[in-house]
Design a protein around this motif. Structure first.
Motif, PDB file in Angstrom:
ATOM      1  N   ARG A  81       0.840  -1.208   0.000  1.00 44.53           N
ATOM      2  CA  ARG A  81       0.000   0.000   0.000  1.00 44.53           C
ATOM      3  C   ARG A  81       0.869   1.249   0.000  1.00 44.53           C
ATOM      4  NH1 ARG A  81      -4.110   0.193  -2.412  1.00 44.53           N
ATOM      5  NH2 ARG A  81      -5.361   1.574  -1.126  1.00 44.53           N
ATOM      6  N   ASN A 104     -12.520  -2.218   9.236  1.00 47.80           N
ATOM      7  CA  ASN A 104     -12.832  -1.919   7.829  1.00 47.80           C
ATOM      8  C   ASN A 104     -13.898  -2.855   7.263  1.00 47.80           C
ATOM      9  OD1 ASN A 104     -10.877   0.050   7.859  1.00 47.80           O
ATOM     10  ND2 ASN A 104      -9.275  -1.291   7.070  1.00 47.80           N
ATOM     11  N   LEU A 106     -17.613  -3.711   5.699  1.00 53.30           N
ATOM     12  CA  LEU A 106     -18.584  -3.023   4.841  1.00 53.30           C
ATOM     13  C   LEU A 106     -19.941  -3.068   5.544  1.00 53.30           C
ATOM     14  CD1 LEU A 106     -17.397  -4.606   1.492  1.00 53.30           C
ATOM     15  CD2 LEU A 106     -16.951  -2.295   2.307  1.00 53.30           C
ATOM     16  N   PRO A 107     -20.525  -1.904   5.839  1.00 53.27           N
ATOM     17  CA  PRO A 107     -21.738  -1.890   6.675  1.00 53.27           C
ATOM     18  C   PRO A 107     -22.950  -2.523   6.022  1.00 53.27           C
ATOM     19  CG  PRO A 107     -21.157   0.333   5.970  1.00 53.27           C
ATOM     20  CD  PRO A 107     -20.041  -0.555   5.540  1.00 53.27           C
ATOM     21  N   TRP A 108     -22.928  -2.655   4.685  1.00 55.92           N
ATOM     22  CA  TRP A 108     -24.100  -3.227   3.992  1.00 55.92           C
ATOM     23  C   TRP A 108     -23.983  -4.734   3.830  1.00 55.92           C
ATOM     24  CZ3 TRP A 108     -21.192   0.856   2.215  1.00 55.92           C
ATOM     25  CH2 TRP A 108     -20.175   0.546   1.348  1.00 55.92           C
ATOM     26  N   LEU A 117     -16.222 -12.321   1.549  1.00 53.30           N
ATOM     27  CA  LEU A 117     -15.763 -11.417   0.492  1.00 53.30           C
ATOM     28  C   LEU A 117     -14.334 -11.743   0.038  1.00 53.30           C
ATOM     29  CD1 LEU A 117     -16.817  -8.768  -0.902  1.00 53.30           C
ATOM     30  CD2 LEU A 117     -15.518  -7.523   0.793  1.00 53.30           C
ATOM     31  N   TYR A 146     -25.354  -7.511  11.078  1.00 49.57           N
ATOM     32  CA  TYR A 146     -24.638  -6.478  10.322  1.00 49.57           C
ATOM     33  C   TYR A 146     -23.714  -5.700  11.269  1.00 49.57           C
ATOM     34  CZ  TYR A 146     -27.477  -7.513   6.311  1.00 49.57           C
ATOM     35  OH  TYR A 146     -28.048  -8.169   5.250  1.00 49.57           O
ATOM     36  N   ALA A 148     -23.298  -2.709  12.133  1.00 47.22           N
ATOM     37  CA  ALA A 148     -23.870  -1.688  13.021  1.00 47.22           C
ATOM     38  C   ALA A 148     -24.472  -2.298  14.282  1.00 47.22           C
ATOM     39  CB  ALA A 148     -24.938  -0.892  12.274  1.00 47.22           C
TER      40      ALA A 148
ATOM     41  N   SER B 148     -10.864   4.961   2.995  1.00 45.84           N
ATOM     42  CA  SER B 148      -9.630   4.404   2.430  1.00 45.84           C
ATOM     43  C   SER B 148      -9.334   3.023   3.027  1.00 45.84           C
ATOM     44  CB  SER B 148      -8.458   5.356   2.674  1.00 45.84           C
ATOM     45  OG  SER B 148      -8.249   5.491   4.063  1.00 45.84           O
ATOM     46  N   GLY B 149      -9.847   2.766   4.234  1.00 49.09           N
ATOM     47  CA  GLY B 149      -9.652   1.449   4.847  1.00 49.09           C
ATOM     48  C   GLY B 149     -10.273   0.338   4.011  1.00 49.09           C
ATOM     49  N   TRP B 150     -11.415   0.641   3.383  1.00 48.40           N
ATOM     50  CA  TRP B 150     -12.051  -0.374   2.527  1.00 48.40           C
ATOM     51  C   TRP B 150     -11.175  -0.676   1.312  1.00 48.40           C
ATOM     52  CZ3 TRP B 150     -17.395   2.488   2.472  1.00 48.40           C
ATOM     53  CH2 TRP B 150     -18.001   2.341   3.734  1.00 48.40           C
ATOM     54  N   MET B 151     -10.551   0.386   0.770  1.00 46.59           N
ATOM     55  CA  MET B 151      -9.705   0.156  -0.398  1.00 46.59           C
ATOM     56  C   MET B 151      -8.417  -0.573   0.005  1.00 46.59           C
ATOM     57  SD  MET B 151     -11.927   1.279  -2.263  1.00 46.59           S
ATOM     58  CE  MET B 151     -11.208   0.800  -3.815  1.00 46.59           C
ATOM     59  N   ARG B 167     -19.338  -4.560  -4.791  1.00 49.50           N
ATOM     60  CA  ARG B 167     -19.467  -4.725  -3.348  1.00 49.50           C
ATOM     61  C   ARG B 167     -19.032  -3.500  -2.554  1.00 49.50           C
ATOM     62  NH1 ARG B 167     -20.120  -9.860  -1.355  1.00 49.50           N
ATOM     63  NH2 ARG B 167     -21.101 -11.169  -2.910  1.00 49.50           N
ATOM     64  N   ILE B 168     -18.157  -2.678  -3.157  1.00 55.33           N
ATOM     65  CA  ILE B 168     -17.650  -1.531  -2.381  1.00 55.33           C
ATOM     66  C   ILE B 168     -18.066  -0.200  -3.015  1.00 55.33           C
ATOM     67  CG2 ILE B 168     -15.590  -0.399  -1.447  1.00 55.33           C
ATOM     68  CD1 ILE B 168     -14.207  -3.103  -1.441  1.00 55.33           C
ATOM     69  N   PRO B 171     -22.201   0.350  -3.825  1.00 53.14           N
ATOM     70  CA  PRO B 171     -22.964   0.540  -2.579  1.00 53.14           C
ATOM     71  C   PRO B 171     -22.556   1.809  -1.830  1.00 53.14           C
ATOM     72  CG  PRO B 171     -22.236  -1.724  -2.758  1.00 53.14           C
ATOM     73  CD  PRO B 171     -21.546  -0.973  -3.851  1.00 53.14           C
ATOM     74  N   SER B 172     -21.239   2.132  -1.845  1.00 55.50           N
ATOM     75  CA  SER B 172     -20.803   3.354  -1.160  1.00 55.50           C
ATOM     76  C   SER B 172     -21.407   4.589  -1.816  1.00 55.50           C
ATOM     77  CB  SER B 172     -19.286   3.522  -1.207  1.00 55.50           C
ATOM     78  OG  SER B 172     -18.658   2.353  -0.916  1.00 55.50           O
ATOM     79  N   ARG B 249     -30.997  -0.271   3.479  1.00 53.85           N
ATOM     80  CA  ARG B 249     -30.209  -1.396   2.983  1.00 53.85           C
ATOM     81  C   ARG B 249     -28.720  -1.195   3.249  1.00 53.85           C
ATOM     82  NH1 ARG B 249     -30.766  -6.109   1.695  1.00 53.85           N
ATOM     83  NH2 ARG B 249     -29.524  -6.045  -0.186  1.00 53.85           N
ATOM     84  N   LEU B 250     -28.279   0.050   3.203  1.00 55.18           N
ATOM     85  CA  LEU B 250     -26.844   0.302   3.304  1.00 55.18           C
ATOM     86  C   LEU B 250     -26.353   0.437   4.735  1.00 55.18           C
ATOM     87  CD1 LEU B 250     -26.064   2.751   0.407  1.00 55.18           C
ATOM     88  CD2 LEU B 250     -25.850   0.301   0.488  1.00 55.18           C
ATOM     89  N   ARG B 251     -27.147   0.999   5.585  1.00 55.41           N
ATOM     90  CA  ARG B 251     -26.648   1.318   6.923  1.00 55.41           C
ATOM     91  C   ARG B 251     -27.020   0.243   7.940  1.00 55.41           C
ATOM     92  NH1 ARG B 251     -26.182   7.101   6.970  1.00 55.41           N
ATOM     93  NH2 ARG B 251     -24.602   7.485   5.406  1.00 55.41           N
ATOM     94  N   HIS B 252     -28.195  -0.289   7.785  1.00 55.31           N
ATOM     95  CA  HIS B 252     -28.679  -1.290   8.736  1.00 55.31           C
ATOM     96  C   HIS B 252     -28.643  -0.771  10.159  1.00 55.31           C
ATOM     97  CE1 HIS B 252     -29.015  -4.359   5.714  1.00 55.31           C
ATOM     98  NE2 HIS B 252     -27.884  -3.903   5.233  1.00 55.31           N
ATOM     99  N   ASP B 253     -29.000   0.477  10.345  1.00 53.51           N
ATOM    100  CA  ASP B 253     -29.020   1.006  11.700  1.00 53.51           C
ATOM    101  C   ASP B 253     -30.417   1.469  12.086  1.00 53.51           C
ATOM    102  OD1 ASP B 253     -27.312   4.081  10.711  1.00 53.51           O
ATOM    103  OD2 ASP B 253     -29.155   3.182  10.010  1.00 53.51           O
TER     104      ASP B 253
END
Lengths: 273, 253
Positions: A81, A104, A106-108, A117, A146, A148, B148-151, B167-168, B171-172, B249-253
């Motif tokens: 990186r 890190n 993914l929340p979804w 994944l 999930y 959250a 950036s952590g996801w990447m 997947r990233i 959805p983001s 769908r994205l947050r699930h909170d």
């Protein structure tokens, strides 16, 4: 998951599960990683310099040092990186796994899908591998939840499960237990140790917690200075299966690591501490 | 119904009621040939809705809006992804987006008639020209905001381009894009009706403009009211629920 109890008794129950002492598999064919004269500089003087390091199969190498000495930069260099400004990094491993400071996730995606994944190359196996890895970190019942809805510690355990599910040859761990309570971190230390035993992988374990490093690592590289460089290299005198049972000897090794870290700090910082 | 939900319903209703009262009061002072009151306009609209013509015009306009919206969303997302893939691409695309944004709608309409002739083409092109920059900017901005952590994670585990995209990245982007899509739909809606008025023979635009030319003031207001009601329906029955769904769908909170 292995039952783990911290104890001071010579007949430690751990011995039943980790009878075979961890050993490094020497020889060039078992060398997974080589760093030669690696330098990476950032504005303000941070970074690393003159890093010479080899990592072999079957060993857990600890990277220890004061904050800002370049421990995480070193991991990012290994993970490709960051590119070194000078020097050479040779990677002889196939799969890489990493446990990040922040998980890190993914929340979804559910915990299971977050773990699966990393195995999209084998979709047929990915869910099974994910379920196994989640069960190993004690989250078998939470696989459909999930991020959250998980606590910070549970999220970090999902991150560890993800790294294990990737079936890595080299596992990078960047302060992985900082958000976990003591007992959970001890359990997960044991899990990592068993994985090294079973599959002869190598672990590069970065932590500022000397106690964790002494308990888990066979070899400890102490970094210090700005930019960070290797100050010392210490070998853990205790075999793995004795570390829980000989707290006195373990504490002496911890002191050695601490002394090496202190020697690398500026005098004023040492006095303050 | 719980108190917060009741409040959420009553407050917008209060706003609409205030607007209608204001309209009625103003209509008492102004001649009916300039501003008819809400009663006659509503009854005129009700009568118009019983005829097939207004439904045909509505279908034509909604078709144009949906076509331009889809082109803008798909094209804008792809261009935004491309712009974020390299600095060269971003620098190349940025002036083009600025040009599209800076050119007035009427200029786009004239050019569209020149290039495509009369018909459905110009309204769709005008709609795209108004909606596309919003989507490109939202995509590009959204990609810059991605953790950036996801990447790092994607890189370490060697995730394929397809996996990263599905997947990233998408959805983001979904939440940012949902917000931008709402704005894009709104501007496309307004631009298309204006463009239709001057370049097409069917649709709500020609209906509105034709009513004005023939001095049918009640028709003018009835069509405007219908356009406003359709816009509200699009927002509250389509865009808002879609945004809520994506958020859940994205947050699930």
């Amino acid at each position: 998951m292995t039952e783990y109890r911290y104890c001071d008794l010579p007949a430690c129950p751990l011995q039943a599960t980790t009878r075979r002492p961890l050993r490094r598999l020497d020889g060039p064919e078992n060398r997974l990683l080589e760093l030669e004269g690696v330098r990476r500089a950032f504005d303000g003087g941070a970074g690393v310099r003159d890093i010479d390091l080899s990592v072999y199969r079957g060993e857990i190498l600890g990277i220890c040092g004061a904050s800002g000495c370049g421990k995480s930069t070193l991991l990012r260099l290994v993970a490709d990186r960051e590119a070194p400004d000078a020097g050479r990094i040779r990677r002889h491993f196939g799969r890489l796994g990493m446990v990040f400071q922040e998980p890190n996730l993914l929340p979804w995606l559910s915990a299971r899908d977050n773990v699966a994944l990393v195995r999209t190359d084998r979709p047929d196996e990915s869910r099974r591998a994910a379920d196994e890895a989640l069960a190993a970190v004690g989250l078998g019942q939470a696989s459909s939840q999930y991020p959250a809805t998980l606590s910070g510690g549970m999220r970090q355990r999902v991150g560890i499960a993800r790294a294990l599910a990737a079936n890595p040859d080299l596992l990078l761990m960047d302060e992985p237990f900082s958000s976990l309570d003591y007992f959970t971190s001890v359990e997960l230390l044991e899990l990592v140790r068993q994985r090294v035993l079973e599959r002869d992988i190598a672990v590069l374990f970065v932590s500022h917690d000397v106690r964790e490093v002494a308990r888990l690592c066979d070899r400890v590289v102490v970094m210090g200075g700005t930019p960070g460089r290797v100050l010392d290299e210490l070998f853990n005198p205790l075999p793995h299966d004795e570390r829980s049972c000989r707290p006195g000897a373990l504490a002496r090794f911890e002191d050695q690591v601490l002394d090496a870290i202190r020697r690398g700090q500026p005098e004023s910082a040492t006095r303050e501490s | 119904m719980s108190s917060p939900r009741l409040h959420a319903l009553l407050i917008p209703l209060g706003g609409v009621t205030g607007l209608v009262i204001g309209w009625w009061l103003l209509a008492q002072k102004v001649p009916g040939s300039i501003l008819p009151g809400p009663g006659p306009v509503v009854s005129h609209l009700a009568a118009a809705l019983s005829e097939i013509e207004i439904w045909k015009d509505t279908a034509v306009t909604l078709g144009n809006v949906m076509a331009s919206f889809l082109i803008a969303v798909v094209g804008g997302t792809l261009l935004g992804l491309w712009a974020s893939s390299s600095t060269v691409a971003e620098r190349l695309l940025h002036p083009m987006v600025v040009v599209i944004e800076a050119a007035p709608t009427i200029a786009w309409l004239v050019l569209a008639i020149l290039w495509l002739g009369l018909g459905a083409g110009p309204p769709i092109l005008v709609g795209v020209s108004m909606a596309l920059p919003l989507i490109v900017i939202a995509t590009s901005h959204g990609l810059r905001q991605i953790d950036s952590g996801w990447m790092d994670m994607a890189h370490v585990y060697g995730l394929s381009t397809w996996t990263r995209l599905t997947r990233i990245l998408l959805p983001s982007l979904a939440l940012t894009l949902a917000g931008a899509a709402s704005g894009a739909l709104s501007v496309a809606w307004r631009g298309i009706i204006m463009a239709e008025a001057f370049s097409a023979s069917h649709g709500l635009g020609p209906s509105l403009w034709g009513s004005y030319l023939y001095g049918e003031i009640r028709d003018v207001y009835a069509v405007i009211l219908w356009i406003i009601l359709l816009g509200l329906a699009l927002e509250y029955l389509l865009v808002h629920p879609a945004r809520q769904l994506i958020r859940r769908r994205l947050r699930h909170d």
